[in-house]
Design an enzyme around this catalytic site. Structure first.
Site, short mmCIF file in Angstrom:
data_model
loop_
_atom_site.label_atom_id
_atom_site.label_comp_id
_atom_site.label_asym_id
_atom_site.label_seq_id
_atom_site.Cartn_x
_atom_site.Cartn_y
_atom_site.Cartn_z
N SER A 222 18.08 34.60 28.92
CA SER A 222 17.75 33.40 28.15
C SER A 222 18.44 32.13 28.61
O SER A 222 18.11 31.04 28.15
CB SER A 222 18.04 33.63 26.66
OG SER A 222 19.42 33.82 26.44
N LYS A 267 20.60 30.07 17.74
CA LYS A 267 21.09 29.25 18.85
C LYS A 267 21.10 27.76 18.48
O LYS A 267 21.95 27.01 18.95
CB LYS A 267 20.25 29.50 20.10
CG LYS A 267 20.45 30.90 20.65
CD LYS A 267 19.74 31.14 21.96
CE LYS A 267 20.10 32.52 22.49
NZ LYS A 267 19.52 32.79 23.83
#
Length: 327
Positions: A222, A267
């Protein structure tokens, strides 16, 4: 008795994982391009903390915002060991780094060369022949004494055989070259012949200037987009951060296309708490439930001033930064 209960509740894992917001980590200390330029601002990767649930963490995840609960089979494959899971995550990170380097050098107009090292085995299918012969982490370099140049060559060669045939494989395991024979069998789901491995191409990139990325034990793909932006920024003369603290997430392939990831809401929380001013989120070509849509909603919920920017490609992120006013 109470102490025993507390110990059991803490140490006995449940068949779940719990994830929560991690951190935003500056990339300049992690990535070094030889003779690279410095930046006034910074690019940051964002992480999610994940671990096996116990009674306490499971209960907390039920009441704490942006903590999530996942069943075991949502995170790990059936019968996948802890070591195999960790190895799969770390190898996905390695592939992400190579693709990020290619994307950054291509955008910067700098030379690079790619070398094919073979097929990396990062999963085995239970009940299939490879499970008894190969190990996660093996690298297949030859099939029937033919040097592999892509995973397509591997599948094409298998398609020429029939069920019950054996294929001869040359593999590298812990730096040792081994030769194994594996029987072919029909894959139940597809009916096609196979040996029962989950694979990805293992590609190595050589560049001038040299790039080193010390990702330690950070796993998964990611961070690809943010890796590529940091590498690019060290390659070119201008500072594309323009003094801003820039976080983001998203996979990247060698074409510079940005892919979706999990835990985007967590996040966003991590980036906001770390002082990020801009966050790049995968747009998924405008999908109504894209990472960007979820990120935008989360940013509104936590009332952050951080700007959420949708991107489908690395070029989208660069175009946004080029138009950004100097801080």
């Amino acid at each position: 008795m109470i102490c025993l209960f507390v110990l059991c509740a803490y140490f006995i894992p449940l068949p779940y994982y719990v994830s929560k917001p991690g951190m935003a980590k500056e990339l300049e200390p992690i990535i070094e391009v030889d003779n690279g330029t410095d930046a006034r601002g910074s690019f940051m990767l964002t992480t999610v903390q994940m671990g096996k649930a116990n009674i306490f963490t499971y209960a907390l995840a039920k009441v704490v915002d942006y903590w999530s609960i996942y069943k075991d089979d949502e995170i790990r494959r059936e019968d996948e060991t802890d070591d195999e899971y960790e190895m799969r995550q770390l190898h996905m990170m390695e592939g992400s780094k190579e693709d990020a380097i290619i994307s950054a050098f291509r955008e910067a107009g700098k030379p690079y060369k790619t070398f094919y090292n073979g097929i990396y085995v990062y999963g085995l299918v239970n009940g299939m022949p490879a499970a008894d012969v190969l190990k996660v982490g093996d690298r297949i370099t030859k099939v029937n004494e033919k040097q592999l140049k892509s995973s397509h060559e591997f599948t094409d060669d298998i398609a020429k055989h029939k069920q019950g045939d054996f294929v001869k494989l040359e593999i590298i395991r812990d730096k040792e070259v081994l030769h194994k024979s594996v029987k072919l069998k029909k894959i139940p789901e597809s009916g096609k012949l196979g040996i029962g491995i989950i694979l990805i191409d293992d590609i190595e990139v050589k560049t001038t200037p040299h790039v080193s990325i010390n990702s330690d034990q950070i796993g998964g793909p990611s961070a690809g987009l943010m890796f590529s932006l940091e590498i690019y920024n060290q390659l070119v003369k201008e500072d594309i951060t323009k003094g801003y603290e820039i976080a983001g997430t998203g996979t990247i392939n060698e074409k510079g296309e940005v892919g979706a990831i999990g835990g985007i809401d967590q996040k966003i929380v991590a980036a906001s708490e770390s002082g990020a001013e801009i966050f790049f989120a995968p747009n998924e070509n405008g999908s109504k439930d894209s990472n960007y849509v979820i990120a935008k909603k989360t940013a509104e919920d936590i009332k952050t001033k951080m700007k959420i920017v949708p991107v489908d490609t690395m070029e989208d992120a660069l175009n946004y930064l080029k138009k950004l006013k100097e801080k």
